[in-house]
Scaffold this motif. Structure first.
Motif, PDB file in Angstrom:
ATOM      1  N   ALA A 142      31.131  59.267  38.568  1.00 11.73           N
ATOM      2  CA  ALA A 142      29.995  58.482  39.041  1.00 11.73           C
ATOM      3  C   ALA A 142      29.337  57.758  37.873  1.00 11.73           C
ATOM      4  CB  ALA A 142      28.987  59.393  39.731  1.00 11.73           C
ATOM      5  N   GLY A 143      28.989  56.496  38.128  1.00  8.73           N
ATOM      6  CA  GLY A 143      28.414  55.666  37.090  1.00  8.73           C
ATOM      7  C   GLY A 143      29.438  54.817  36.364  1.00  8.73           C
ATOM      8  N   GLY A 144      30.701  55.106  36.574  1.00  9.10           N
ATOM      9  CA  GLY A 144      31.760  54.378  35.892  1.00  9.10           C
ATOM     10  C   GLY A 144      32.088  53.054  36.561  1.00  9.10           C
ATOM     11  N   SER A 145      33.085  52.385  36.000  1.00  6.71           N
ATOM     12  CA  SER A 145      33.486  51.064  36.480  1.00  6.71           C
ATOM     13  C   SER A 145      35.002  50.995  36.654  1.00  6.71           C
ATOM     14  CB  SER A 145      33.058  49.984  35.482  1.00  6.71           C
ATOM     15  OG  SER A 145      31.655  49.938  35.340  1.00  6.71           O
ATOM     16  N   LEU A 146      35.405  50.151  37.561  1.00  7.13           N
ATOM     17  CA  LEU A 146      36.810  49.809  37.749  1.00  7.13           C
ATOM     18  C   LEU A 146      36.897  48.336  38.097  1.00  7.13           C
ATOM     19  CD1 LEU A 146      38.212  52.746  39.947  1.00  7.13           C
ATOM     20  CD2 LEU A 146      38.874  52.226  37.592  1.00  7.13           C
ATOM     21  N   ARG A 147      38.036  47.743  37.794  1.00  5.49           N
ATOM     22  CA  ARG A 147      38.276  46.374  38.213  1.00  5.49           C
ATOM     23  C   ARG A 147      39.573  46.331  38.992  1.00  5.49           C
ATOM     24  NH1 ARG A 147      38.998  40.972  34.509  1.00  5.49           N
ATOM     25  NH2 ARG A 147      41.030  41.923  34.108  1.00  5.49           N
ATOM     26  N   LEU A 148      39.468  45.897  40.226  1.00  8.29           N
ATOM     27  CA  LEU A 148      40.640  45.749  41.080  1.00  8.29           C
ATOM     28  C   LEU A 148      41.167  44.322  40.972  1.00  8.29           C
ATOM     29  CD1 LEU A 148      39.490  47.600  44.330  1.00  8.29           C
ATOM     30  CD2 LEU A 148      40.501  48.544  42.231  1.00  8.29           C
ATOM     31  N   SER A 149      42.490  44.223  41.036  1.00  7.69           N
ATOM     32  CA  SER A 149      43.141  42.919  41.014  1.00  7.69           C
ATOM     33  C   SER A 149      44.039  42.790  42.225  1.00  7.69           C
ATOM     34  CB  SER A 149      43.991  42.756  39.746  1.00  7.69           C
ATOM     35  OG  SER A 149      43.194  42.798  38.590  1.00  7.69           O
ATOM     36  N   CYS A 150      44.157  41.565  42.713  1.00 10.22           N
ATOM     37  CA  CYS A 150      45.062  41.272  43.821  1.00 10.22           C
ATOM     38  C   CYS A 150      45.847  40.022  43.465  1.00 10.22           C
ATOM     39  CB  CYS A 150      44.275  41.060  45.101  1.00 10.22           C
ATOM     40  SG  CYS A 150      45.273  40.487  46.492  1.00 10.22           S
ATOM     41  N   SER A 151      47.139  40.215  43.342  1.00  5.04           N
ATOM     42  CA  SER A 151      48.011  39.084  43.064  1.00  5.04           C
ATOM     43  C   SER A 151      48.393  38.449  44.386  1.00  5.04           C
ATOM     44  CB  SER A 151      49.260  39.561  42.322  1.00  5.04           C
ATOM     45  OG  SER A 151      50.152  38.490  42.135  1.00  5.04           O
ATOM     46  N   ALA A 152      48.088  37.165  44.556  1.00  5.20           N
ATOM     47  CA  ALA A 152      48.282  36.491  45.833  1.00  5.20           C
ATOM     48  C   ALA A 152      49.333  35.401  45.726  1.00  5.20           C
ATOM     49  CB  ALA A 152      46.959  35.882  46.297  1.00  5.20           C
ATOM     50  N   SER A 153      50.080  35.248  46.806  1.00  6.23           N
ATOM     51  CA  SER A 153      51.074  34.177  46.822  1.00  6.23           C
ATOM     52  C   SER A 153      50.372  32.834  46.729  1.00  6.23           C
ATOM     53  CB  SER A 153      51.922  34.244  48.095  1.00  6.23           C
ATOM     54  OG  SER A 153      51.113  34.099  49.230  1.00  6.23           O
ATOM     55  N   GLY A 154      51.024  31.885  46.100  1.00  5.00           N
ATOM     56  CA  GLY A 154      50.388  30.631  45.755  1.00  5.00           C
ATOM     57  C   GLY A 154      49.830  29.866  46.926  1.00  5.00           C
ATOM     58  N   TYR A 155      50.448  29.968  48.074  1.00  4.00           N
ATOM     59  CA  TYR A 155      49.993  29.186  49.217  1.00  4.00           C
ATOM     60  C   TYR A 155      48.581  29.535  49.616  1.00  4.00           C
ATOM     61  CZ  TYR A 155      49.447  27.412  53.911  1.00  4.00           C
ATOM     62  OH  TYR A 155      48.959  26.773  55.005  1.00  4.00           O
ATOM     63  N   PHE A 156      48.233  30.816  49.528  1.00  2.00           N
ATOM     64  CA  PHE A 156      46.945  31.242  50.022  1.00  2.00           C
ATOM     65  C   PHE A 156      45.814  31.015  49.041  1.00  2.00           C
ATOM     66  CE2 PHE A 156      47.568  33.049  54.081  1.00  2.00           C
ATOM     67  CZ  PHE A 156      48.931  33.280  54.120  1.00  2.00           C
ATOM     68  N   TYR A 157      46.132  31.281  47.793  1.00  3.03           N
ATOM     69  CA  TYR A 157      45.033  31.274  46.863  1.00  3.03           C
ATOM     70  C   TYR A 157      44.459  29.874  46.735  1.00  3.03           C
ATOM     71  CZ  TYR A 157      41.967  32.846  43.319  1.00  3.03           C
ATOM     72  OH  TYR A 157      40.826  33.171  42.641  1.00  3.03           O
ATOM     73  N   GLY A 158      43.158  29.752  46.933  1.00  6.44           N
ATOM     74  CA  GLY A 158      42.468  28.475  46.854  1.00  6.44           C
ATOM     75  C   GLY A 158      42.490  27.683  48.131  1.00  6.44           C
ATOM     76  N   ARG A 159      43.225  28.146  49.163  1.00  6.86           N
ATOM     77  CA  ARG A 159      43.324  27.398  50.413  1.00  6.86           C
ATOM     78  C   ARG A 159      42.689  28.121  51.588  1.00  6.86           C
ATOM     79  NH1 ARG A 159      49.022  24.156  50.692  1.00  6.86           N
ATOM     80  NH2 ARG A 159      49.254  23.750  48.479  1.00  6.86           N
ATOM     81  N   THR A 160      42.433  29.379  51.428  1.00  7.11           N
ATOM     82  CA  THR A 160      41.814  30.112  52.519  1.00  7.11           C
ATOM     83  C   THR A 160      40.882  31.160  51.920  1.00  7.11           C
ATOM     84  OG1 THR A 160      42.271  31.226  54.610  1.00  7.11           O
ATOM     85  CG2 THR A 160      43.615  31.877  52.730  1.00  7.11           C
ATOM     86  N   CYS A 161      40.190  31.877  52.790  1.00  6.85           N
ATOM     87  CA  CYS A 161      39.281  32.905  52.309  1.00  6.85           C
ATOM     88  C   CYS A 161      40.069  34.140  51.901  1.00  6.85           C
ATOM     89  CB  CYS A 161      38.294  33.286  53.403  1.00  6.85           C
ATOM     90  SG  CYS A 161      37.321  31.899  53.997  1.00  6.85           S
ATOM     91  N   MET A 162      39.556  34.802  50.880  1.00  6.18           N
ATOM     92  CA  MET A 162      40.181  36.045  50.453  1.00  6.18           C
ATOM     93  C   MET A 162      39.093  37.090  50.270  1.00  6.18           C
ATOM     94  SD  MET A 162      43.249  34.895  47.976  1.00  6.18           S
ATOM     95  CE  MET A 162      43.961  36.513  48.221  1.00  6.18           C
ATOM     96  N   GLY A 163      39.446  38.311  50.555  1.00  7.75           N
ATOM     97  CA  GLY A 163      38.407  39.331  50.508  1.00  7.75           C
ATOM     98  C   GLY A 163      38.930  40.702  50.144  1.00  7.75           C
TER      99      GLY A 163
END
Length: 122
Positions: free
Chosen positions: A14-35
């Motif tokens: 508790a109190g710590g940090s993490l960073r999640l990453s999601c590698s997305a196929s090129g078609y989606f990234y920047g063209r639709t919503c991501m969450g």
């Protein structure tokens, strides 16, 4: 082929940090919503945060001020920076993309990654 691949989960205190990453196929990234969504077994899936192609973001009240969603546009990667984690944040976290982005609104999130587990101990 649609591909969303999450990474970065793990176990923290508790109190710590993490960073999640999601590698997305090129078609989606920047063209639709991501969450980012999360689910605890036996409970409803919760939408944690999403980002629109115009860069605007929305974050759930439960994580506001602690989690930040952003994108690495050059590499088609969606990020979730999670700070001040607490045990209630323990869940499987999923990256998702919406079916479409139309009239400044996100369509249903229909594309999903396999998930990455986040565990926070007290």
């Amino acid at each position: 082929q649609v591909q969303l691949v999450e990474s970065g989960g793990g176990s923290v205190q508790a109190g710590g940090s993490l960073r999640l990453s999601c590698s997305a196929s090129g078609y989606f990234y920047g063209r639709t919503c991501m969450g980012w969504f999360r689910r605890v077994p036996g409970t409803e899936r919760e939408r944690v945060a999403f980002i629109k192609p115009d860069g605007s973001t929305s974050v759930a009240d439960s994580v506001k001020g602690r989690f930040t969603i952003s994108g690495d546009n050059a590499n088609n990667i969606l990020l979730l920076q999670m700070n001040s984690l607490n045990p209630e944040d323990t869940a499987m976290y999923y990256c998702a993309a919406s079916e479409y982005y139309r009239n400044y609104a996100c369509g249903p999130f229909t594309y999903w990654g396999q998930g990455t587990q986040v565990s926070v101990s007290s």
